[in-house]
Enzyme design. Structure first.
Site, mmCIF file in Angstrom:
data_model
loop_
_atom_site.group_PDB
_atom_site.id
_atom_site.type_symbol
_atom_site.label_atom_id
_atom_site.label_comp_id
_atom_site.label_asym_id
_atom_site.label_seq_id
_atom_site.Cartn_x
_atom_site.Cartn_y
_atom_site.Cartn_z
ATOM 1 N N GLU A 253 0.766 -1.012 -0.164
ATOM 2 C CA GLU A 253 -0.040 -0.007 -0.047
ATOM 3 C C GLU A 253 0.933 1.135 -0.190
ATOM 4 O O GLU A 253 1.439 1.668 0.845
ATOM 5 C CB GLU A 253 -1.052 -0.119 1.334
ATOM 6 N N LEU A 254 0.923 1.812 -1.025
ATOM 7 C CA LEU A 254 2.188 2.818 -1.406
ATOM 8 C C LEU A 254 1.598 4.281 -1.405
ATOM 9 O O LEU A 254 0.476 4.468 -0.979
ATOM 10 C CB LEU A 254 2.995 2.646 -2.647
ATOM 11 N N CYS A 287 -2.303 8.505 3.165
ATOM 12 C CA CYS A 287 -2.106 8.277 1.875
ATOM 13 C C CYS A 287 -3.330 8.465 1.267
ATOM 14 O O CYS A 287 -3.342 8.669 0.042
ATOM 15 C CB CYS A 287 -1.623 6.846 1.981
ATOM 16 N N GLU A 386 3.420 13.326 -3.923
ATOM 17 C CA GLU A 386 2.907 13.480 -2.713
ATOM 18 C C GLU A 386 3.364 14.448 -1.906
ATOM 19 O O GLU A 386 4.397 14.223 -1.338
ATOM 20 C CB GLU A 386 3.065 12.022 -2.313
#
Ligand code: ADP
Length: 483
Positions: A253-254, A287, A386
């Site tokens: 899960e990036l 995220c 991000e």
């Protein structure tokens, strides 16, 4: 404020708390005040090797337990976690910075994974396949994959731990947990809960320490059958490369770069409130936090006006103060990244609507003002990388096809949000957006019973839901010849 005068042991192997073999420790800071909380033992290769051996030795008997027996441990863990909610939330806020209200919600969410997989562990079904040959019987038999390693991040130090542990333990796997170095205290407190409830030795092992050294040891060992990781795409890519050596299974899960699309038929107040919640919770360090927003031209001025008013009302400060809406960033690196993204945008012509600099309040932590930027272009870092901070770049759009193209233009594919009152548009967007998680008039999609996970360079594998436990199960096919 010191949690403890003493060093905190952050290594738990085969049911024993240990120091690092070379005596190394690492300081844990409160990011709101920069006070030293404690020193935590800092392990490496040696401790990782010992934890693999312990998890391997514990695996056969843990795997042989009935689903009900394993479930009972998870259920007890859930009850203890709820009982200790306040204590855990305080530890979490002290090392991570988020407001206590958010920390309490995180502990509840973390506990919910234990409860849900206590239930779901009883429903790992196999299959009997109708055979095309009269003299054969074909079975599919589920079995736990074996020793697994969980590498977890600092932004949700409790829920990212249980979201991985719960399905793994329920499936019959034994676990090595490597928490983020910034937030080991919450992980230690969770492991202590499992110690208190009498989880058998070696079933859950904890190794705080040097991430690269521990990860290298885990990937190099063929006995670690799966690595479940939440963190940056960059580290995910490294883990994937290293895991290729033994064809190790991965669940990744990036990073994400979530768009919010606000359509001209949206309920404007709802859209403003949800945008605020999505962007600024956890100081933008989630995220699935929105990283950019697209507002339809017709409502753009009004939307930005209402959002700005709300942002100006936000109270920044220490998470332990009751009226704080937004705490600090996790560390200096995080602060530098946010500053760099804003400076890069301003250099290329962006306009600050509100915020735009570090917050200098009465305490000395890693604070940045909640910020809104307009006049942003796709070339700017804020629109591509991000930010992981409280910065919201806004672009405007004219029609649905244009915004779909814009929303899909980057390689991340974790979460996307749409604000609309039209069922037609909701369905069209839901199908067209290349994201693993879509929120329609909802920005809090994460829940224990649903499959959370990304597409494209945001990773693969699901956490939560029925799908979440399948990651930890091998479906063995058995063909039986009968006469
Ligand atoms: P973030 O940018 O959110 O800090 P990271 O990917 O750096 O994300 O960290 C997430 C987790 O990965 C943490 O537990 C961290 O210690 C760990 N980590 C950092 N570097 C590496 C690495 N080279 N190999 C494996 N794990 C790593």
């Amino acid at each position: 404020m010191l949690i403890t005068e003493q060093k905190e042991k952050g290594i738990y192997i085969n049911g024993k708390w240990r120091d690092a073999i070379d005596g190394k420790t690492r300081t844990v800071l409160n990011p709101a005040t920069l006070d030293i909380l404690t020193e935590v033992t800092y392990g490496g290769k040696h401790e990782a090797m010992d934890s693999i051996a312990a998890a391997q030795a514990a695996f056969p008997s843990w795997a042989k337990k009935t689903a009900r027996e394993r479930s009972a441990f998870l259920y007890k863990g859930f009850e203890k976690m709820i009982e200790k909610k306040e204590e855990l939330a305080k530890i979490l806020t002290s090392e991570q910075g988020k407001p206590l209200s958010e920390a309490r919600a995180e502990i509840e969410s973390a506990a919910s994974y234990l409860l849900w997989y206590a239930e779901e562990g009883n429903r790992i079904y196999g299959e009997i396949i109708p055979s095309s040959k009269a003299n054969k019987r074909l079975l599919v038999v589920p079995q736990p994959i074996g020793v697994i390693a969980a590498i977890t991040p600092w932004n949700f130090p409790a829920s990212m731990v249980t979201r991985k542990l719960a399905p793994a333990l329920a499936a019959g796997c034994t676990v090595i947990l490597k928490p983020a170095s910034q937030t080991p205290l919450t992980a230690i407190a969770i492991v202590k809960i499992f110690e208190e409830i009498g989880l058998p030795e070696g079933v859950l092992n904890l190794v705080t320490g040097n991430a690269k050294e521990i990860a290298d040891t885990l990937t190099e060992d063929p006995n670690v059958r799966l690595i479940t990781f939440t963190g940056s795409t960059e580290v995910g890519r490294e883990l994937m490369k290293k895991s290729s050596q033994h064809i190790k299974k991965l669940s990744l899960e990036l990073g994400g770069h979530a768009p919010i699309v606000v359509m001209d038929d949206a309920d404007l107040d709802l859209a403003v409130n949800l945008t605020l919640a999505s962007k600024f919770r956890n100081s933008g360090q989630t995220c699935i936090c929105s990283n950019r927003i697209y507002v339809q031209n017709k409502i753009a001025m009004e939307f930005v006006k209402r959002l700005t008013e709300k942002v100006k009302e936000m109270k920044i400060g220490n998470g332990v103060d009751n009226d704080t809406n937004m705490g600090p960033l996790i560390d200096q690196d995080a602060l530098e990244k946010v500053k760099d993204h804003v400076e890069d945008a301003l250099k290329s012509g962006a306009t600050i609507v509100v915020g735009g600099r570090e917050w200098n309040g009465p305490i000395q932590g890693y604070f940045y003002q909640p910020t809104i930027l307009t006049d942003v272009t796709n070339q700017m870092k804020v629109m591509n990388e991000e930010t992981f901070g409280p910065v919201l770049p806004i672009q405007y759009f004219e029609n649905d096809d244009e915004v779909i193209e814009q929303a899909n233009h980057i390689q991340y594919g974790l979460a996307a949000y749409v604000m609309t009152e039209s069922t037609n548009r909701a369905f069209k967007m839901m199908e067209a957006l290349e994201y693993g998680i879509i929120g329609i008039n909802d920005v809090f999609p994460g829940t224990a019973e649903a499959p959370f996970g990304g597409m494209k360079e945001s990773g693969f594998g699901k956490e939560g839901g029925r799908e979440g436990i399948k990651e930890f199960v091998e479906m063995k096919y058995v063909s039986i010849g009968i006469s």
